[in-house]
Write a protein that holds these residues in place. Structure first.
Motif, PDB file in Angstrom:
ATOM      1  N   ALA A  78       0.827  -1.206   0.000  1.00  0.00           N
ATOM      2  CA  ALA A  78       0.000   0.000   0.000  1.00  0.00           C
ATOM      3  C   ALA A  78       0.865   1.262   0.000  1.00  0.00           C
ATOM      4  O   ALA A  78       0.485   2.279  -0.577  1.00  0.00           O
ATOM      5  N   GLN A  79       2.044   1.190   0.625  1.00  0.00           N
ATOM      6  CA  GLN A  79       2.919   2.361   0.668  1.00  0.00           C
ATOM      7  C   GLN A  79       3.562   2.642  -0.678  1.00  0.00           C
ATOM      8  O   GLN A  79       3.786   3.801  -1.028  1.00  0.00           O
ATOM      9  N   VAL A  80       3.891   1.623  -1.449  1.00  0.00           N
ATOM     10  CA  VAL A  80       4.564   1.849  -2.728  1.00  0.00           C
ATOM     11  C   VAL A  80       3.595   1.898  -3.900  1.00  0.00           C
ATOM     12  O   VAL A  80       3.970   2.316  -4.983  1.00  0.00           O
ATOM     13  N   GLN A  81       2.373   1.485  -3.687  1.00  0.00           N
ATOM     14  CA  GLN A  81       1.397   1.491  -4.765  1.00  0.00           C
ATOM     15  C   GLN A  81       0.894   2.905  -4.987  1.00  0.00           C
ATOM     16  O   GLN A  81       0.699   3.671  -4.050  1.00  0.00           O
ATOM     17  N   ASN A  82       0.717   3.259  -6.244  1.00  0.00           N
ATOM     18  CA  ASN A  82       0.195   4.567  -6.582  1.00  0.00           C
ATOM     19  C   ASN A  82      -1.289   4.606  -6.223  1.00  0.00           C
ATOM     20  O   ASN A  82      -2.074   3.826  -6.734  1.00  0.00           O
ATOM     21  N   SER A  83      -1.652   5.511  -5.342  1.00  0.00           N
ATOM     22  CA  SER A  83      -3.040   5.542  -4.896  1.00  0.00           C
ATOM     23  C   SER A  83      -3.871   6.576  -5.654  1.00  0.00           C
ATOM     24  O   SER A  83      -5.040   6.739  -5.381  1.00  0.00           O
ATOM     25  N   HIS A  84      -3.272   7.290  -6.588  1.00  0.00           N
ATOM     26  CA  HIS A  84      -4.037   8.273  -7.352  1.00  0.00           C
ATOM     27  C   HIS A  84      -4.097   7.845  -8.811  1.00  0.00           C
ATOM     28  O   HIS A  84      -3.632   6.790  -9.174  1.00  0.00           O
ATOM     29  N   LYS A  85      -4.612   8.699  -9.665  1.00  0.00           N
ATOM     30  CA  LYS A  85      -4.934   8.269 -11.021  1.00  0.00           C
ATOM     31  C   LYS A  85      -3.777   8.417 -12.003  1.00  0.00           C
ATOM     32  O   LYS A  85      -3.965   8.240 -13.186  1.00  0.00           O
ATOM     33  N   THR A  86      -2.591   8.766 -11.539  1.00  0.00           N
ATOM     34  CA  THR A  86      -1.433   8.829 -12.423  1.00  0.00           C
ATOM     35  C   THR A  86      -0.613   7.570 -12.252  1.00  0.00           C
ATOM     36  O   THR A  86      -0.785   6.828 -11.291  1.00  0.00           O
ATOM     37  N   ASN A  87       0.292   7.356 -13.184  1.00  0.00           N
ATOM     38  CA  ASN A  87       1.151   6.191 -13.009  1.00  0.00           C
ATOM     39  C   ASN A  87       2.482   6.626 -12.405  1.00  0.00           C
ATOM     40  O   ASN A  87       2.801   7.804 -12.329  1.00  0.00           O
TER      41      ASN A  87
END
Length: 148
Positions: A78-87
């Motif tokens: 969860a910390q390294v995953q992009n949580s918004h709509k950009t890559n």
């Protein structure tokens, strides 16, 4: 009492007790590493599954909970995953552009500082070479004028 027990000699009894003692010592020697291995397996299981928090009778936490391996991996994901709509590539490009801007501003600041340092050195040279000797001459003339 059986007859064979009454017929035992002191040497046979001592030999029997030594054998029992040797068997117990051998069992302890063999079982100690096995016990340590089982204890390590228990620690591994605690690390894998996690440990709930421990509380005392009043409800105060004695030892906080420790999440298991899978929960820790999920936290990391969860910390390294992009949580918004950009890559992630776009985010890295934005950071790179920001670093470029900061670097350009820093280079400009360094250049300005070097120019100011050069001007200060020139001014110091002018004061030492031109103004200080003239001031010394004026001081001499003033002191000579007061003597007359």
């Amino acid at each position: 009492m059986p007859e064979w027990v009454t017929n035992l000699t002191v040497g046979e009894i001592v030999l029997f007790l030594a054998g029992v003692g040797g068997a117990v010592a051998g069992a302890v020697k063999v079982l100690k590493p096995v016990r340590q291995f089982i204890k390590k397996l228990g620690h591994l299981a605690e690390d894998w599954h996690g440990v709930p928090e421990r509380v005392d009778g009043s409800g105060q936490v004695i030892e906080p909970a420790r999440p298991g391996v899978m929960a820790q991996l999920e936290t990391l994901r969860a910390q390294v995953q992009n949580s918004h709509k950009t890559n992630l590539r776009e985010d890295l490009d934005a950071v790179h552009d920001s670093v470029k801007v900061v670097t350009q501003r820093l280079d400009a600041h360094i250049a300005t500082t070097e120019e100011r340092r050069a001007k200060a050195d020139e001014l110091s040279r002018v004061v030492k070479e031109d103004i200080v000797p003239v001031a010394a001459q004026l001081k001499e003339q003033i002191s000579e004028g007061k003597e007359h």
